[in-house]
Write a protein that holds these residues in place. Structure first.
Motif, short mmCIF file in Angstrom:
data_model
loop_
_atom_site.label_atom_id
_atom_site.label_comp_id
_atom_site.label_asym_id
_atom_site.label_seq_id
_atom_site.Cartn_x
_atom_site.Cartn_y
_atom_site.Cartn_z
N ALA A 94 0.84 -1.19 0.00
CA ALA A 94 0.00 0.00 0.00
C ALA A 94 0.87 1.24 0.00
O ALA A 94 1.95 1.26 0.59
CB ALA A 94 -0.90 -0.02 1.23
N PRO A 95 0.42 2.30 -0.70
CA PRO A 95 1.23 3.53 -0.73
C PRO A 95 1.26 4.20 0.64
O PRO A 95 0.30 4.15 1.40
CB PRO A 95 0.51 4.41 -1.76
CG PRO A 95 -0.88 3.89 -1.79
CD PRO A 95 -0.79 2.43 -1.48
N VAL A 96 2.38 4.85 0.92
CA VAL A 96 2.56 5.54 2.20
C VAL A 96 2.06 6.97 2.02
O VAL A 96 2.49 7.67 1.10
CB VAL A 96 4.04 5.53 2.63
CG1 VAL A 96 4.22 6.32 3.91
CG2 VAL A 96 4.52 4.12 2.77
N VAL A 97 1.16 7.40 2.87
CA VAL A 97 0.59 8.74 2.79
C VAL A 97 1.18 9.58 3.92
O VAL A 97 1.18 9.17 5.07
CB VAL A 97 -0.95 8.68 2.92
CG1 VAL A 97 -1.56 10.07 2.86
CG2 VAL A 97 -1.54 7.79 1.85
N ALA A 98 1.67 10.77 3.55
CA ALA A 98 2.26 11.66 4.53
C ALA A 98 1.16 12.27 5.38
O ALA A 98 0.09 12.60 4.87
CB ALA A 98 3.07 12.75 3.85
N PRO A 99 1.39 12.44 6.68
CA PRO A 99 0.35 13.04 7.53
C PRO A 99 0.16 14.52 7.18
O PRO A 99 1.10 15.21 6.80
CB PRO A 99 0.90 12.87 8.94
CG PRO A 99 2.37 12.73 8.76
CD PRO A 99 2.57 12.09 7.43
N GLU A 100 -1.05 14.97 7.29
CA GLU A 100 -1.35 16.37 7.00
C GLU A 100 -0.96 17.23 8.20
O GLU A 100 -1.21 16.88 9.34
CB GLU A 100 -2.83 16.54 6.70
CG GLU A 100 -3.26 15.85 5.44
CD GLU A 100 -4.73 16.10 5.14
OE1 GLU A 100 -5.29 17.10 5.64
OE2 GLU A 100 -5.30 15.29 4.40
N VAL A 101 -0.36 18.39 7.90
CA VAL A 101 0.02 19.34 8.95
C VAL A 101 -0.97 20.49 8.90
O VAL A 101 -1.17 21.09 7.84
CB VAL A 101 1.47 19.85 8.71
CG1 VAL A 101 1.87 20.85 9.77
CG2 VAL A 101 2.42 18.69 8.66
N PRO A 102 -1.59 20.81 10.02
CA PRO A 102 -2.52 21.95 10.02
C PRO A 102 -1.82 23.25 9.66
O PRO A 102 -0.62 23.43 9.95
CB PRO A 102 -3.04 22.00 11.46
CG PRO A 102 -2.73 20.66 12.03
CD PRO A 102 -1.57 20.13 11.28
N ALA A 103 -2.51 24.17 9.02
CA ALA A 103 -1.92 25.42 8.52
C ALA A 103 -1.39 26.29 9.65
O ALA A 103 -0.33 26.90 9.52
CB ALA A 103 -2.95 26.18 7.70
N ASP A 104 -2.09 26.37 10.78
CA ASP A 104 -1.63 27.23 11.87
C ASP A 104 -0.37 26.69 12.52
O ASP A 104 0.46 27.43 13.01
CB ASP A 104 -2.73 27.43 12.90
CG ASP A 104 -3.19 26.13 13.52
OD1 ASP A 104 -2.93 25.08 12.91
OD2 ASP A 104 -3.78 26.16 14.62
N THR A 105 -0.15 25.35 12.51
CA THR A 105 1.07 24.77 13.06
C THR A 105 2.25 25.08 12.17
O THR A 105 3.35 25.36 12.66
CB THR A 105 0.91 23.24 13.21
OG1 THR A 105 -0.27 22.97 13.94
CG2 THR A 105 2.09 22.63 13.91
N ALA A 106 2.05 25.08 10.86
CA ALA A 106 3.15 25.37 9.95
C ALA A 106 3.58 26.83 10.05
O ALA A 106 4.75 27.15 9.91
CB ALA A 106 2.73 25.03 8.52
#
Length: 126
Positions: A94-106
Motif C-alpha cells: 500500500a502507498p505511504v501517505v504523509a500526515p497532513e500538517v494543520p496550517a496554523d502549526t506550519a
C-alpha cells in the motif's frame, strides 16, 4: 498437514531416544559390560546370542524410523504453503501517505528555514 508434521516430530523424538537407549544397553565386541544386563547367561530369554541379535535388529528398526521421519519432516517443511497469511491477496504494498500538517502549526513553527546548498559553496576536489 500440520498434524502430520507434529506426528513425525513426535515419532522422530521417540525413535531417537530408542536408538540412544538401545546403543547404550548393547554389548560391545569383547566387552563384558553386557553381562550386567543379563547378556552373559545362555539360558536367558533370547538364548546365548539371541539378545544381541534382538537388540541389533531393534536398533536398526528405530534407526530406520528415525531416518524416514527425518525425510518426511524435510519434505513437509520444503513445500510452500497455499495459505501465506494476511498478505496473500495483495500484489503490491500500500502507498505511504504523509500526515497532513494543520496550517496554523506550519505558520507558528519556530524552526529556522534551511538555505539550499549551492554548488559554489562546496569544496569538491577534482
Amino acid at each position: 498437514m500440520e498434524w502430520l508434521k507434529t506426528l513425525l516430530v513426535v515419532l522422530q523424538i521417540i525413535a531417537a531416544i530408542g536408538v540412544i537407549g538401545l546403543v547404550l544397553v548393547q554389548q560391545g565386541k569383547g566387552a563384558d559390560m553386557g553381562a550386567a544386563f543379563g547378556g552373559g547367561s545362555s539360558g536367558g530369554l533370547f538364548g546365548a546370542a539371541g539378545s544381541a541379535n534382538f537388540l541389533s535388529r531393534l536398533t536398526a528398526i528405530f534407526a530406520t524410523v528415525f531416518f524416514i521421519s527425518t525425510l518426511g519432516i524435510t519434505l513437509l517443511g520444503s513445500t510452500k504453503s497455499q495459505n501465506s497469511g494476511v498478505l496473500s491477496g495483495t500484489s503490491a504494498p500500500a502507498p505511504v501517505v504523509a500526515p497532513e500538517v494543520p496550517a496554523d502549526t506550519a505558520k507558528n513553527s519556530s524552526a529556522a528555514p534551511t538555505a539550499p546548498v549551492t554548488g559554489s559553496s562546496q569544496n569538491i576536489p577534482k
